[in-house]
Design an enzyme around this catalytic site. Structure first.
Site, PDB file in Angstrom:
ATOM      1  N   GLU A  70     -48.341  88.708  67.117  1.00 36.93           N
ATOM      2  CA  GLU A  70     -47.429  87.629  66.742  1.00 36.93           C
ATOM      3  C   GLU A  70     -47.785  87.026  65.385  1.00 36.93           C
ATOM      4  O   GLU A  70     -46.912  86.797  64.535  1.00 36.93           O
ATOM      5  CB  GLU A  70     -47.444  86.547  67.827  1.00 36.93           C
ATOM      6  CG  GLU A  70     -46.658  85.289  67.497  1.00 36.93           C
ATOM      7  CD  GLU A  70     -45.162  85.517  67.376  1.00 36.93           C
ATOM      8  OE1 GLU A  70     -44.464  84.567  66.988  1.00 36.93           O
ATOM      9  OE2 GLU A  70     -44.689  86.636  67.657  1.00 36.93           O
ATOM     10  N   HIS A  73     -47.042  89.247  62.342  1.00 34.38           N
ATOM     11  CA  HIS A  73     -45.605  89.172  62.062  1.00 34.38           C
ATOM     12  C   HIS A  73     -45.270  87.888  61.291  1.00 34.38           C
ATOM     13  O   HIS A  73     -44.504  87.911  60.314  1.00 34.38           O
ATOM     14  CB  HIS A  73     -44.831  89.218  63.376  1.00 34.38           C
ATOM     15  CG  HIS A  73     -43.357  88.979  63.227  1.00 34.38           C
ATOM     16  ND1 HIS A  73     -42.555  89.739  62.410  1.00 34.38           N
ATOM     17  CD2 HIS A  73     -42.545  88.045  63.794  1.00 34.38           C
ATOM     18  CE1 HIS A  73     -41.311  89.301  62.482  1.00 34.38           C
ATOM     19  NE2 HIS A  73     -41.284  88.263  63.303  1.00 34.38           N
ATOM     20  N   HIS A 131     -32.424  85.799  66.018  1.00 32.18           N
ATOM     21  CA  HIS A 131     -33.545  86.005  65.101  1.00 32.18           C
ATOM     22  C   HIS A 131     -33.558  87.443  64.589  1.00 32.18           C
ATOM     23  O   HIS A 131     -33.803  87.693  63.404  1.00 32.18           O
ATOM     24  CB  HIS A 131     -34.850  85.684  65.830  1.00 32.18           C
ATOM     25  CG  HIS A 131     -36.023  85.510  64.919  1.00 32.18           C
ATOM     26  ND1 HIS A 131     -35.959  84.805  63.735  1.00 32.18           N
ATOM     27  CD2 HIS A 131     -37.310  85.956  65.009  1.00 32.18           C
ATOM     28  CE1 HIS A 131     -37.146  84.812  63.145  1.00 32.18           C
ATOM     29  NE2 HIS A 131     -37.970  85.518  63.891  1.00 32.18           N
ATOM     30  N   HIS A 297     -36.348 103.167  66.254  1.00 31.56           N
ATOM     31  CA  HIS A 297     -34.925 102.956  66.534  1.00 31.56           C
ATOM     32  C   HIS A 297     -34.446 101.659  65.890  1.00 31.56           C
ATOM     33  O   HIS A 297     -33.326 101.592  65.352  1.00 31.56           O
ATOM     34  CB  HIS A 297     -34.715 102.914  68.045  1.00 31.56           C
ATOM     35  CG  HIS A 297     -33.282 103.050  68.465  1.00 31.56           C
ATOM     36  ND1 HIS A 297     -32.472 104.072  68.033  1.00 31.56           N
ATOM     37  CD2 HIS A 297     -32.514 102.281  69.296  1.00 31.56           C
ATOM     38  CE1 HIS A 297     -31.271 103.944  68.572  1.00 31.56           C
ATOM     39  NE2 HIS A 297     -31.266 102.850  69.337  1.00 31.56           N
TER      40      HIS A 297
END
Length: 338
Positions: A70, A73, A131, A297
């Site tokens: 987290e 990021h 988001h 993806h």
């Protein structure tokens, strides 16, 4: 300015990839507060800091690897925000693309707000999907900014309606993918091309209610019933098929007709990315959403969006049709004429 925009585009792609990785490793609440982590700017590592974290957040014990996912990021997202603000300052000083610069700064603020709400609202699906879409919008805006810096628009040219239709179709598919991920529906449907279960009998429109009821600990790991998750997954697959056919025909028409070499090249890239994205989607189903494939993806969807956007902008920058004798990209600052 050009190099700064390229750096921002690459950083935005990294942020999207890290966001997907964070979501797929169930690390969205790896740090239960925002913008820090258990009250600190880095993941607690010393014994006294870990003890303090346990007392401050007894309901959510520290899991170091999720917390680091987290925070990494967040670090990259924060770096992107600072870079975008810097580019906006330069753009306003040079009086270049000021509308795009202002939009980029506003979008960064909006994204930061959604990042905070993702944590404080315990992974509410609508916020999580928003988001994700905000990240894609940031990437698309930066990419458009870079393209327009290289080649201005022709006011007399306009893109055909079916090009804008292709962009709308793709955006809806990305939103459905975001809703699938936010509601933990990625493995709700087995088999190809559709579910082996009688999904038509169990199709539930309430699966798309924007504000489902949370459980006692929020929305982590999903709150919907199996039939609702299956509905979301099947809808994502069906629209993926429609999107694939639409974009395939759109790209093929640009490759075969007498468009400029730039437009044909962009259509070819879109076709290649489309096939890769379909392959990754099938691999996700067959192999039960392996982490690397699932992240790829997400990134594939982002790149496909850029390819579609570049094709739309090419019609405004170059015109819809260019004679074959002019099938060569003009130098920087020049514009091909239809």
């Amino acid at each position: 300015m050009q190099k700064g925009l390229v750096a921002a585009i690459l950083l935005a792609i990294v942020v999207i990839g890290l966001g997907a990785y964070t979501r797929l490793t169930d690390a969205g609440l790896g740090c239960p507060d925002w913008p820090g982590c258990y009250g600190r700017l880095a993941v607690p590592q010393q014994a006294e800091h870990i003890e303090h974290a346990a007392k401050a957040f007894p309901e959510r014990p520290l899991v170091p690897h999720k917390a680091w996912n987290e925070m990494i990021h967040r670090y990259f997202a924060g770096s992107l925000g600072l870079l975008v603000v810097g580019l906006a300052v330069v753009a306003f000083r040079r009086k270049q693309q000021r509308l795009l610069a202002a939009a980029a700064v506003l979008l960064i603020v909006f994204q930061a707000t959604l990042g905070m709400l993702t944590v404080t609202l315990n992974l509410m699906p609508l916020v999580v999907m928003g988001h994700l879409l905000g990240g894609f919008a940031m990437l698309a805006l930066l990419f458009s900014w870079w393209l327009l810096q290289r080649r201005p628009l022709q006011a007399t040219q306009q893109a055909a309606p079916w090009l804008w239709g292709g962009l709308a179709v793709l955006l809806l598919q990305i939103a459905l993918g975001g809703w699938t991920s936010a509601n933990y529906s990625a493995i709700a449907c087995q088999g190809l091309p559709l579910c082996h279960e009688p999904w038509t009998e169990n199709y539930r429109l309430d699966a798309f209610h924007p504000l489902p009821e949370p459980h006692s600990e929020g929305y982590e790991f999903g709150v919907l019933e199996h039939q609702q998750r299956q509905t979301i997954h099947v809808t994502h697959r069906i629209w993926a098929g429609f999107t694939a056919v639409y974009l395939f025909l759109l790209a093929l028409s640009h490759i075969q007709r007498r468009h400029s070499s730039i437009q044909r090249a962009r259509a070819s890239w879109m076709l290649l990315l489309l096939f890769c994205q379909l392959a990754l989607g099938v691999a996700n189903v067959l192999w039960q959403v392996p982490l690397a494939v699932a992240v790829a993806h997400n990134l594939g969807a982002a790149l496909l969006l850029l390819a579609m956007l570049s094709l739309v902008l090419a019609h405004y920058q170059l015109g819809s049709t260019v004679p074959m004798s002019h099938d060569k990209e003009m130098p920087y600052g020049k514009v091909e004429h239809a």
